[in-house]
Motif scaffolding. Sequence first.
Motif, PDB file in Angstrom:
ATOM      1  N   VAL A  40       0.885  -1.284   0.001  1.00  0.00           N
ATOM      2  CA  VAL A  40       0.071   0.101  -0.226  1.00  0.00           C
ATOM      3  C   VAL A  40       1.062   1.209   0.110  1.00  0.00           C
ATOM      4  CG1 VAL A  40      -1.512   1.420   1.416  1.00  0.00           C
ATOM      5  CG2 VAL A  40      -2.201  -1.108   1.027  1.00  0.00           C
ATOM      6  N   VAL A  41       1.859   1.406   0.810  1.00  0.00           N
ATOM      7  CA  VAL A  41       2.882   2.582   1.012  1.00  0.00           C
ATOM      8  C   VAL A  41       3.489   2.630  -0.472  1.00  0.00           C
ATOM      9  CG1 VAL A  41       5.019   3.163   1.828  1.00  0.00           C
ATOM     10  CG2 VAL A  41       3.298   2.292   3.369  1.00  0.00           C
ATOM     11  N   ASP A  42       4.105   1.533  -1.215  1.00  0.00           N
ATOM     12  CA  ASP A  42       4.614   1.748  -2.505  1.00  0.00           C
ATOM     13  C   ASP A  42       3.508   2.378  -3.389  1.00  0.00           C
ATOM     14  OD1 ASP A  42       6.932   0.493  -1.370  1.00  0.00           O
ATOM     15  OD2 ASP A  42       6.246  -1.563  -2.102  1.00  0.00           O
ATOM     16  N   ARG A  43       2.182   1.821  -3.399  1.00  0.00           N
ATOM     17  CA  ARG A  43       1.305   2.215  -4.303  1.00  0.00           C
ATOM     18  C   ARG A  43       0.994   3.959  -4.188  1.00  0.00           C
ATOM     19  NH1 ARG A  43      -0.346   2.667  -9.417  1.00  0.00           N
ATOM     20  NH2 ARG A  43      -2.756   2.605  -9.370  1.00  0.00           N
ATOM     21  N   LEU A  44       0.944   4.197  -2.671  1.00  0.00           N
ATOM     22  CA  LEU A  44       0.672   5.652  -2.095  1.00  0.00           C
ATOM     23  C   LEU A  44       1.746   6.548  -2.612  1.00  0.00           C
ATOM     24  CD1 LEU A  44      -0.953   5.157   1.286  1.00  0.00           C
ATOM     25  CD2 LEU A  44      -2.130   5.747  -0.881  1.00  0.00           C
ATOM     26  N   VAL A  45       3.257   6.059  -2.780  1.00  0.00           N
ATOM     27  CA  VAL A  45       4.295   6.918  -3.314  1.00  0.00           C
ATOM     28  C   VAL A  45       4.234   6.918  -4.743  1.00  0.00           C
ATOM     29  CG1 VAL A  45       6.618   6.728  -3.852  1.00  0.00           C
ATOM     30  CG2 VAL A  45       5.870   6.207  -1.340  1.00  0.00           C
ATOM     31  N   ASP A  51       5.379  10.925   0.115  1.00  0.00           N
ATOM     32  CA  ASP A  51       6.963  11.205  -0.509  1.00  0.00           C
ATOM     33  C   ASP A  51       7.754  10.046   0.408  1.00  0.00           C
ATOM     34  OD1 ASP A  51       6.298  12.955  -2.507  1.00  0.00           O
ATOM     35  OD2 ASP A  51       6.414  14.720  -0.875  1.00  0.00           O
ATOM     36  N   ARG A  52       8.754   9.264  -0.387  1.00  0.00           N
ATOM     37  CA  ARG A  52       9.457   8.614   0.349  1.00  0.00           C
ATOM     38  C   ARG A  52      10.868   9.284   0.718  1.00  0.00           C
ATOM     39  NH1 ARG A  52       9.409   3.060   0.243  1.00  0.00           N
ATOM     40  NH2 ARG A  52       8.081   2.997  -1.408  1.00  0.00           N
ATOM     41  N   GLU A  53      11.443   9.478   2.128  1.00  0.00           N
ATOM     42  CA  GLU A  53      12.351  10.216   2.255  1.00  0.00           C
ATOM     43  C   GLU A  53      13.375   9.149   3.022  1.00  0.00           C
ATOM     44  OE1 GLU A  53      11.657  13.696   4.700  1.00  0.00           O
ATOM     45  OE2 GLU A  53      10.064  14.425   3.289  1.00  0.00           O
ATOM     46  N   HIS A  54      14.564   9.338   2.693  1.00  0.00           N
ATOM     47  CA  HIS A  54      15.782   8.692   3.552  1.00  0.00           C
ATOM     48  C   HIS A  54      15.974   9.084   4.780  1.00  0.00           C
ATOM     49  CE1 HIS A  54      19.098   5.915   4.233  1.00  0.00           C
ATOM     50  NE2 HIS A  54      19.714   7.125   4.414  1.00  0.00           N
ATOM     51  N   LEU A  55      15.880   8.354   6.018  1.00  0.00           N
ATOM     52  CA  LEU A  55      16.126   9.157   7.227  1.00  0.00           C
ATOM     53  C   LEU A  55      17.517   8.423   7.697  1.00  0.00           C
ATOM     54  CD1 LEU A  55      12.737   8.475   8.945  1.00  0.00           C
ATOM     55  CD2 LEU A  55      13.759  10.660   8.048  1.00  0.00           C
TER      56      LEU A  55
END
Length: 71
Positions: A40-45, A51-55
């Motif tokens: 689901v997260v992959d689809r929402l991105v 937005d996917r952010e590197h932490l």
Amino acid sequence: MSAAAASPMGAVLAEFRGGATSLAMISQRTGLDPALVQLVVDRLVALRYLDREHLNSGCPSDGCGGCAASD
């Protein structure tokens, strides 16, 4: 439960809006399988709802001061 939260996408979005900080937390709160939460997260991105952010993890070698834990 609202119509938006009735779907896995709605549930995951609602958890992010509610302050969830990890996929494991979302899985635990919603009862959704961790693999489904990831999908689901992959689809929402892909749909640009998220937005996917590197932490970065850990403290920088030159000292503290850049995160909420340093307050």
